[in-house]
Design a protein around this motif. Structure first.
Motif, PDB file in Angstrom:
ATOM      1  N   GLN A 475       0.833  -1.211   0.000  1.00 49.69           N
ATOM      2  CA  GLN A 475       0.000   0.000   0.000  1.00 49.69           C
ATOM      3  C   GLN A 475       0.868   1.262   0.000  1.00 49.69           C
ATOM      4  O   GLN A 475       0.596   2.220  -0.728  1.00 49.69           O
ATOM      5  CB  GLN A 475      -0.913   0.009   1.246  1.00 49.69           C
ATOM      6  CG  GLN A 475      -2.100  -0.936   1.162  1.00 49.69           C
ATOM      7  CD  GLN A 475      -3.196  -0.403   0.248  1.00 49.69           C
ATOM      8  OE1 GLN A 475      -3.637   0.728   0.373  1.00 49.69           O
ATOM      9  NE2 GLN A 475      -3.620  -1.235  -0.705  1.00 49.69           N
ATOM     10  N   ILE A 476       1.925   1.247   0.823  1.00 52.20           N
ATOM     11  CA  ILE A 476       2.793   2.427   0.924  1.00 52.20           C
ATOM     12  C   ILE A 476       3.531   2.661  -0.392  1.00 52.20           C
ATOM     13  O   ILE A 476       3.707   3.805  -0.834  1.00 52.20           O
ATOM     14  CB  ILE A 476       3.762   2.286   2.123  1.00 52.20           C
ATOM     15  CG1 ILE A 476       2.961   2.388   3.437  1.00 52.20           C
ATOM     16  CG2 ILE A 476       4.856   3.348   2.084  1.00 52.20           C
ATOM     17  CD1 ILE A 476       3.748   2.139   4.695  1.00 52.20           C
ATOM     18  N   ARG A 477       3.929   1.584  -1.067  1.00 47.65           N
ATOM     19  CA  ARG A 477       4.608   1.732  -2.367  1.00 47.65           C
ATOM     20  C   ARG A 477       3.676   2.329  -3.421  1.00 47.65           C
ATOM     21  O   ARG A 477       4.122   2.910  -4.396  1.00 47.65           O
ATOM     22  CB  ARG A 477       5.141   0.374  -2.832  1.00 47.65           C
ATOM     23  CG  ARG A 477       6.465   0.025  -2.126  1.00 47.65           C
ATOM     24  CD  ARG A 477       6.975  -1.329  -2.519  1.00 47.65           C
ATOM     25  NE  ARG A 477       8.221  -1.636  -1.818  1.00 47.65           N
ATOM     26  CZ  ARG A 477       8.653  -2.862  -1.609  1.00 47.65           C
ATOM     27  NH1 ARG A 477       7.970  -3.901  -2.048  1.00 47.65           N
ATOM     28  NH2 ARG A 477       9.795  -3.055  -0.965  1.00 47.65           N
ATOM     29  N   GLN A 478       2.374   2.160  -3.207  1.00 51.62           N
ATOM     30  CA  GLN A 478       1.395   2.761  -4.122  1.00 51.62           C
ATOM     31  C   GLN A 478       1.118   4.225  -3.756  1.00 51.62           C
ATOM     32  O   GLN A 478       0.242   4.865  -4.329  1.00 51.62           O
ATOM     33  CB  GLN A 478       0.081   1.969  -4.076  1.00 51.62           C
ATOM     34  CG  GLN A 478       0.179   0.597  -4.714  1.00 51.62           C
ATOM     35  CD  GLN A 478      -1.085  -0.243  -4.492  1.00 51.62           C
ATOM     36  OE1 GLN A 478      -2.128   0.273  -4.094  1.00 51.62           O
ATOM     37  NE2 GLN A 478      -0.983  -1.540  -4.750  1.00 51.62           N
ATOM     38  N   PHE A 511      10.679  -1.884   8.415  1.00 55.50           N
ATOM     39  CA  PHE A 511      10.495  -0.968   7.276  1.00 55.50           C
ATOM     40  C   PHE A 511      11.663   0.027   7.219  1.00 55.50           C
ATOM     41  O   PHE A 511      11.474   1.242   7.408  1.00 55.50           O
ATOM     42  CB  PHE A 511       9.171  -0.204   7.418  1.00 55.50           C
ATOM     43  CG  PHE A 511       7.949  -1.074   7.436  1.00 55.50           C
ATOM     44  CD1 PHE A 511       7.366  -1.517   6.256  1.00 55.50           C
ATOM     45  CD2 PHE A 511       7.369  -1.464   8.644  1.00 55.50           C
ATOM     46  CE1 PHE A 511       6.232  -2.318   6.271  1.00 55.50           C
ATOM     47  CE2 PHE A 511       6.236  -2.264   8.670  1.00 55.50           C
ATOM     48  CZ  PHE A 511       5.670  -2.701   7.481  1.00 55.50           C
ATOM     49  N   PRO A 512      12.899  -0.458   6.950  1.00 48.52           N
ATOM     50  CA  PRO A 512      14.072   0.427   7.000  1.00 48.52           C
ATOM     51  C   PRO A 512      14.065   1.516   5.929  1.00 48.52           C
ATOM     52  O   PRO A 512      14.718   2.550   6.081  1.00 48.52           O
ATOM     53  CB  PRO A 512      15.252  -0.535   6.795  1.00 48.52           C
ATOM     54  CG  PRO A 512      14.670  -1.707   6.081  1.00 48.52           C
ATOM     55  CD  PRO A 512      13.253  -1.834   6.567  1.00 48.52           C
ATOM     56  N   ASP A 513      13.320   1.281   4.858  1.00 46.19           N
ATOM     57  CA  ASP A 513      13.317   2.246   3.750  1.00 46.19           C
ATOM     58  C   ASP A 513      12.193   3.273   3.870  1.00 46.19           C
ATOM     59  O   ASP A 513      11.949   4.043   2.941  1.00 46.19           O
ATOM     60  CB  ASP A 513      13.175   1.486   2.421  1.00 46.19           C
ATOM     61  CG  ASP A 513      11.969   0.537   2.432  1.00 46.19           C
ATOM     62  OD1 ASP A 513      11.557   0.092   3.535  1.00 46.19           O
ATOM     63  OD2 ASP A 513      11.433   0.255   1.351  1.00 46.19           O
ATOM     64  N   MET A 514      11.490   3.292   5.012  1.00 46.57           N
ATOM     65  CA  MET A 514      10.345   4.201   5.170  1.00 46.57           C
ATOM     66  C   MET A 514      10.528   5.106   6.386  1.00 46.57           C
ATOM     67  O   MET A 514      11.205   4.760   7.340  1.00 46.57           O
ATOM     68  CB  MET A 514       9.056   3.396   5.310  1.00 46.57           C
ATOM     69  CG  MET A 514       8.706   2.680   4.019  1.00 46.57           C
ATOM     70  SD  MET A 514       7.328   1.572   4.166  1.00 46.57           S
ATOM     71  CE  MET A 514       7.464   0.698   2.601  1.00 46.57           C
ATOM     72  N   SER A 515       9.862   6.256   6.345  1.00 51.05           N
ATOM     73  CA  SER A 515       9.908   7.206   7.469  1.00 51.05           C
ATOM     74  C   SER A 515       8.701   6.991   8.372  1.00 51.05           C
ATOM     75  O   SER A 515       7.569   6.853   7.881  1.00 51.05           O
ATOM     76  CB  SER A 515       9.890   8.640   6.949  1.00 51.05           C
ATOM     77  OG  SER A 515      11.019   8.863   6.139  1.00 51.05           O
ATOM     78  N   PHE A 535       3.230  13.535   9.455  1.00 50.27           N
ATOM     79  CA  PHE A 535       2.404  12.490   8.842  1.00 50.27           C
ATOM     80  C   PHE A 535       1.349  13.113   7.924  1.00 50.27           C
ATOM     81  O   PHE A 535       1.122  12.637   6.807  1.00 50.27           O
ATOM     82  CB  PHE A 535       1.744  11.647   9.937  1.00 50.27           C
ATOM     83  CG  PHE A 535       0.973  10.468   9.415  1.00 50.27           C
ATOM     84  CD1 PHE A 535       1.621   9.400   8.806  1.00 50.27           C
ATOM     85  CD2 PHE A 535      -0.411  10.419   9.529  1.00 50.27           C
ATOM     86  CE1 PHE A 535       0.904   8.301   8.323  1.00 50.27           C
ATOM     87  CE2 PHE A 535      -1.130   9.324   9.051  1.00 50.27           C
ATOM     88  CZ  PHE A 535      -0.466   8.266   8.448  1.00 50.27           C
ATOM     89  N   VAL A 536       0.722  14.193   8.403  1.00 50.02           N
ATOM     90  CA  VAL A 536      -0.326  14.861   7.609  1.00 50.02           C
ATOM     91  C   VAL A 536       0.248  15.365   6.287  1.00 50.02           C
ATOM     92  O   VAL A 536      -0.380  15.261   5.234  1.00 50.02           O
ATOM     93  CB  VAL A 536      -0.965  16.024   8.418  1.00 50.02           C
ATOM     94  CG1 VAL A 536      -1.871  16.870   7.533  1.00 50.02           C
ATOM     95  CG2 VAL A 536      -1.756  15.473   9.605  1.00 50.02           C
ATOM     96  N   SER A 537       1.479  15.892   6.329  1.00 53.48           N
ATOM     97  CA  SER A 537       2.097  16.446   5.113  1.00 53.48           C
ATOM     98  C   SER A 537       2.617  15.362   4.171  1.00 53.48           C
ATOM     99  O   SER A 537       2.963  15.648   3.023  1.00 53.48           O
ATOM    100  CB  SER A 537       3.253  17.366   5.499  1.00 53.48           C
ATOM    101  OG  SER A 537       4.323  16.604   6.060  1.00 53.48           O
ATOM    102  N   GLY A 538       2.708  14.105   4.659  1.00 59.12           N
ATOM    103  CA  GLY A 538       3.220  13.016   3.827  1.00 59.12           C
ATOM    104  C   GLY A 538       4.714  12.813   3.966  1.00 59.12           C
ATOM    105  O   GLY A 538       5.305  11.968   3.285  1.00 59.12           O
ATOM    106  N   GLU A 539       5.358  13.579   4.853  1.00 61.38           N
ATOM    107  CA  GLU A 539       6.798  13.425   5.069  1.00 61.38           C
ATOM    108  C   GLU A 539       7.112  12.035   5.635  1.00 61.38           C
ATOM    109  O   GLU A 539       8.138  11.439   5.335  1.00 61.38           O
ATOM    110  CB  GLU A 539       7.287  14.514   6.036  1.00 61.38           C
ATOM    111  CG  GLU A 539       8.784  14.525   6.253  1.00 61.38           C
ATOM    112  CD  GLU A 539       9.200  15.538   7.311  1.00 61.38           C
ATOM    113  OE1 GLU A 539      10.248  15.312   7.946  1.00 61.38           O
ATOM    114  OE2 GLU A 539       8.486  16.548   7.514  1.00 61.38           O
TER     115      GLU A 539
END
Length: 698
Positions: A475-478, A511-515, A535-539
Motif C-alpha cells: 500500500q505504501i509503495r502505491q 520498514f528500514p526504507d520508510m519514514s 504524517f499529515v504532510s506526507g513526510e
C-alpha cells in the motif's frame, strides 16, 4: 418518621458492625435502601431431586437428607478441606468446604434433616457439591422452596458471613415488619393504562415472587418507575428551558450562505445533510433557542453542515464559534473551514492555548469589535477574557470531552443564550440518546458523501504479522500511508501486550526504507503536533500511535489502520479508530490483530466490526455488551446512571413508554403545579433531594 427511612442498624440481624459493612460495601443505610437492593437472578427451588437423578451437566439443584459423617483432607501444610457424606436414602453425595471448617462444625450436625442446595460435579466417581447452602428442612417456608432470589455481594461481605442468603433473610425480616401498605408513587392514570402492579405489591413480589410471571410483572413495574422519573425530569427541564429562554431569531439565508452554496460547496449534499440543514434552519428562525445534537459517523459531513449553519448566523449579523476538544482538532477545523471559505469575505480565526501574545490580543480585540465572523478554538473560548460582540451560534464538537460547566460558560458570552449545535462522531443508540441527551433535539446524518468507499475490515491473528506487513508495504509503495495503533506506551513485566516504544523500534527495522512518526499521550503537545504534522504532510509514511489519534486526525491519503491487541479495545473505540481511514477515494483497510485465544464476548466484538461499518449498529451492540455506565461520554455528560433495576440497553420499549408518559404529563401540566399530579412532583422533589443526578446536560 417514615418507617422506610429508619437506620438499617435497627433492623434485627444487622447491628453496628453489619451496618458499617452494608454502608461501606453496598451504600445501604436505611430500610428503603435495603428494600431497593434488588435480586440479580432467581433460582427455582420448588423441586427436590434424588441423588440417583443427578448428572454433572445439571445447574443448581436441591437434595433432602442427612449428614452421615465428616472427614478432613489436607490440601497443604496450612490448608484442609472438610467433606460431609450426605445421604437421601437412595445414594450418597459429598458436601465439600475448602475453607471455614469451624463454621461447618458449629452449624451442621449428623442425623439432622437438611435441604442442601448447590451445583453438582463429579470427583473420584462420586457426586459432590462445593460450599452448598444448607437449611434445616423444618425451617424452610413455602416461599423459600419456590423462586429463590440471589443478591450481589462482595468478597469482603462473604468473608464476614454476609452472603446473598443473609441479605435474603434481612429482607424477609424487614418485609414482615412492614405491616402497612407502602405508598404509591405513580398516579392511577398511568398504572391502570399500562396494567402495572401497585408499588407495594411489586416491592414485596420482586424479592419473593410466587412464580416467574409474578416476578416479571414486579420487575416491569419497578423498571418503568425508575425510567419514568428519569424521563419526567429531562422532559420537565427541557420544557422549562424553552419557556424561560427565547433564542435569537435568525430568519435570513443571505448572500454569504448562497455564495458558498453556489460556488464553494465541494460536492452535492447528501439527502441526510439536506434534511438536517432544514431542521437546523427551522430551529434558528423559530424564536426559541436551538439545542440540537448532530450525530453522524466519521466522514459523514458534519463539519460542512456546521459551517453552513454558522454562515446563516453570519448572514443575520451574528458571530459563530466552534469549540473542539484538542488543539490538533481545532487546527484541523480551522484548515477545513478556511479551505471551504476560500475567496469569500468571511473572517475566521483560531483561539487555542498556543495562540499567545500579540496574535491572541488581536483575535480578542477583533472578536469584541465584531470584526471576526467565526472563531475556532478549544476550551480557551470559555475563558473570562474572551468576549463576543454578538454570539449567535456555538458549535461544540465531540461534546463528551467537555465538562458540563465548560459548555455552560459559553452561554454567558451572549445577552441571550446562543443557539447550540452539539456534534458527535460517536453514534449513540436511540434509547441512550433519549436518556443522556433527552433535552436535545436529535439530528442524524446517516449517509456518507458520494465517492466514499466503506472501509474493508479484516481480523488477523498475531502469528500472521509478516504477511500483514507485506500488505502494508504494498500500500505504501502505491503512495498510501498507514496507522499502527498500540494499546500501551511502555511494556510491563505483568503483561505480554505489545507496547509502543518497543513496537516503534521493531517497525523501524521491519520498514528500514520508510519514514515513521510516533505519537502518544505522554509526549509534550509541541512534539506531538510536530509528529502529526509530518504524517499529515506526507513526510512520514507510517504513524505509530496509541489511541490519541482516535479523534482529530484527517489524512485522506491514509488507507491502512492496523490495531494491535484489538481485543483490548471496546467496540466504539475500534469504530472511532477505523474512522481515521476511508477519508479519500481509495479503498481503505482496517486490520484487527489479536492472539488466537479469545473470550466469547471478544470474538463477538471482532465479528461485529468485520460485519458492519454502521456506527449505530455498533453502538447498539456496544451498549448491550458493556452497559451505559461504561460507554465513553456517559460519565462526563452530567447524567449519572443511578438505575437499580432498569437497563437502558435491554429495556428500550420501557424507555419509550416512560418517555411518552412523561411528555403527556408535561403537556397536560407544563408548570408542574396541577394537584392531580402532586404525587409525581412530590416524588421527583424527593429523588432530587436524595442527590440522584438526573439533571439535563446541555
Amino acid at each position: 418518621m417514615d418507617i422506610l427511612q429508619q437506620d438499617i442498624m435497627y433492623l434485627p440481624g444487622v447491628g453496628p458492625q453489619r451496618k458499617e459493612l452494608l454502608k461501606r460495601e453496598l451504600n445501604i443505610c436505611s430500610w428503603a435502601d435495603l428494600l431497593e437492593y434488588y435480586p440479580y437472578k432467581y433460582v427455582d427451588r420448588s423441586r427436590i431431586y434424588s441423588i440417583r437423578e443427578l448428572s454433572p451437566d445439571m445447574p443448581f439443584i436441591q437434595l433432602r437428607g442427612e449428614i452421615l459423617s465428616f472427614e478432613e483432607h489436607e490440601l497443604s501444610p496450612r490448608r484442609k478441606c472438610v467433606v460431609a457424606h450426605f445421604s437421601d436414602g437412595h445414594g450418597v453425595a459429598d458436601l465439600v468446604w475448602f475453607s471455614g471448617a469451624q463454621y461447618v462444625y458449629n452449624n451442621y450436625k449428623t442425623g439432622v434433616d437438611y435441604v442442601v442446595f448447590g451445583k453438582p460435579t463429579v470427583y473420584g466417581g462420586r457426586f459432590q457439591i462445593a460450599h452448598p447452602e444448607i437449611d434445616k428442612a423444618e425451617s424452610l417456608t413455602l416461599s423459600e422452596m419456590g423462586m429463590q432470589p440471589y443478591y450481589n455481594t462482595t468478597e469482603v461481605m462473604k468473608k464476614r458471613g454476609l452472603t446473598s442468603h443473609s441479605i435474603d433473610k434481612l429482607i424477609k425480616t424487614m418485609l414482615a415488619r412492614l405491616n402497612t401498605t407502602l405508598p404509591e408513587t405513580l398516579p392511577e392514570s398511568i398504572t391502570r393504562k399500562l396494567h402495572l402492579m401497585s408499588r407495594d405489591e411489586a416491592l414485596r413480589c420482586v424479592h419473593h415472587p410466587s412464580g416467574t410471571l409474578a416476578m416479571q410483572r414486579a420487575r416491569e413495574r419497578l423498571k418503568f418507575e425508575e425510567l419514568f422519573y428519569v424521563q419526567l425530569n429531562i422532559v420537565r427541564y427541557a420544557s422549562d428551558h424553552r419557556r424561560k429562554y427565547r433564542g435569537y431569531v435568525l430568519p435570513r439565508v443571505g448572500e454569504t450562505f448562497n455564495t458558498f452554496y453556489e460556488r464553494n460547496l465541494p460536492f452535492e449534499l447528501t439527502g441526510a445533510q439536506k434534511r438536517v440543514m432544514h431542521e437546523i434552519r427551522d430551529d434558528m428562525r423559530s424564536g426559541r433557542q436551538m439545542n440540537r445534537l448532530l450525530q453522524g459517523d466519521v466522514g459523514s459531513g458534519k463539519t460542512l453542515v456546521a459551517l453552513m449553519s454558522m454562515l446563516i448566523a453570519v448572514d443575520n449579523g451574528f458571530q459563530a464559534c466552534i469549540m473542539a476538544p484538542t488543539e490538533i482538532l481545532a487546527e484541523q477545523h480551522l484548515a477545513t473551514v478556511s479551505a471551504l471559505l476560500k475567496d469569500m469575505d468571511v473572517s475566521v480565526a483560531l483561539l487555542t492555548g498556543n495562540v499567545k501574545g500579540r496574535q491572541r490580543k488581536d483575535v480578542l480585540d477583533r472578536l469584541i469589535a465584531g470584526q471576526l465572523n467565526i472563531v475556532v478554538g478549544t476550551h480557551a473560548l470559555v475563558e473570562d477574557n474572551v468576549r463576543f460582540a454578538r454570539l449567535g451560534l456555538a458549535v461544540i464538537d465531540e461534546q463528551h470531552r467537555f465538562g458540563v460547566a465548560q459548555r455552560a460558560r459559553l452561554w454567558a458570552k451572549s445577552d441571550n443564550p446562543p443557539h447550540i449545535l452539539v456534534m458527535t462522531a460517536t453514534p449513540i443508540p436511540r434509547t441512550l440518546a433519549m436518556t443522556i441527551y433527552g433535552d436535545l433535539d436529535v439530528s442524524v446524518i446517516d449517509q456518507l458523501p458520494p465517492g466514499r468507499k466503506p472501509v474493508h475490515t479484516l481480523h488477523r491473528f498475531d502469528t500472521a504479522l509478516s504477511s500483514l506487513y507485506s500488505g502494508i508495504r504494498q500500500q505504501i509503495r502505491q503512495g498510501r500511508q498507514a496507522y499502527i495503533v498500540f494499546p500501551l506506551i511502555q511494556g510491563s513485566e505483568k503483561t505480554d501486550l505489545k507496547n509502543l516504544e518497543e513496537g516503534y523500534e521493531a517497525l523501524k527495522e521491519i520498514f528500514p526504507d520508510m519514514s515513521l512518526s510516533k505519537v502518544h499521550g505522554k509526549m509534550k503537545p509541541k512534539e506531538k503536533e510536530q509528529e502529526m504534522a509530518r504524517f499529515v504532510s506526507g513526510e512520514t509514511q507510517m504513524l505509530v500511535a496509541t489511541t490519541v489519534i482516535e479523534v482529530g486526525v484527517n489524512v485522506p491519503n491514509a488507507s491502512v489502520m492496523v490495531i494491535l491487541d484489538a481485543q483490548r479495545f471496546g467496540l466504539s473505540q475500534l469504530h472511532q479508530l477505523r474512522g481515521r481511514v476511508g477519508r479519500g477515494a481509495d479503498q481503505s483497510y482496517c486490520i484487527l490483530v489479536t492472539p488466537h485465544k479469545l473470550s466469547k464476548e471478544t470474538r463477538k466484538r471482532i465479528d461485529i466490526m468485520c460485519e458492519t461499518n454502521d456506527g449505530f449498529r455498533i453502538a447498539e451492540a456496544d451498549l448491550k455488551l458493556r452497559g451505559p455506565g461504561d460507554l465513553e461520554g456517559t460519565q462526563q455528560s452530567g447524567m449519572a446512571f443511578d438505575l437499580k433495576i432498569a437497563d437502558i440497553a435491554r429495556d428500550g420499549i420501557l424507555v419509550q413508554k416512560a418517555r411518552d408518559e412523561a411528555q403527556r404529563i408535561i403537556e397536560d401540566d407544563p408548570t408542574c403545579s396541577s394537584p392531580q399530579y402532586d404525587i409525581l412532583w412530590n416524588r421527583l422533589r424527593q429523588l432530587r433531594k436524595d442527590n440522584i443526578n438526573w439533571a439535563a446536560i446541555s
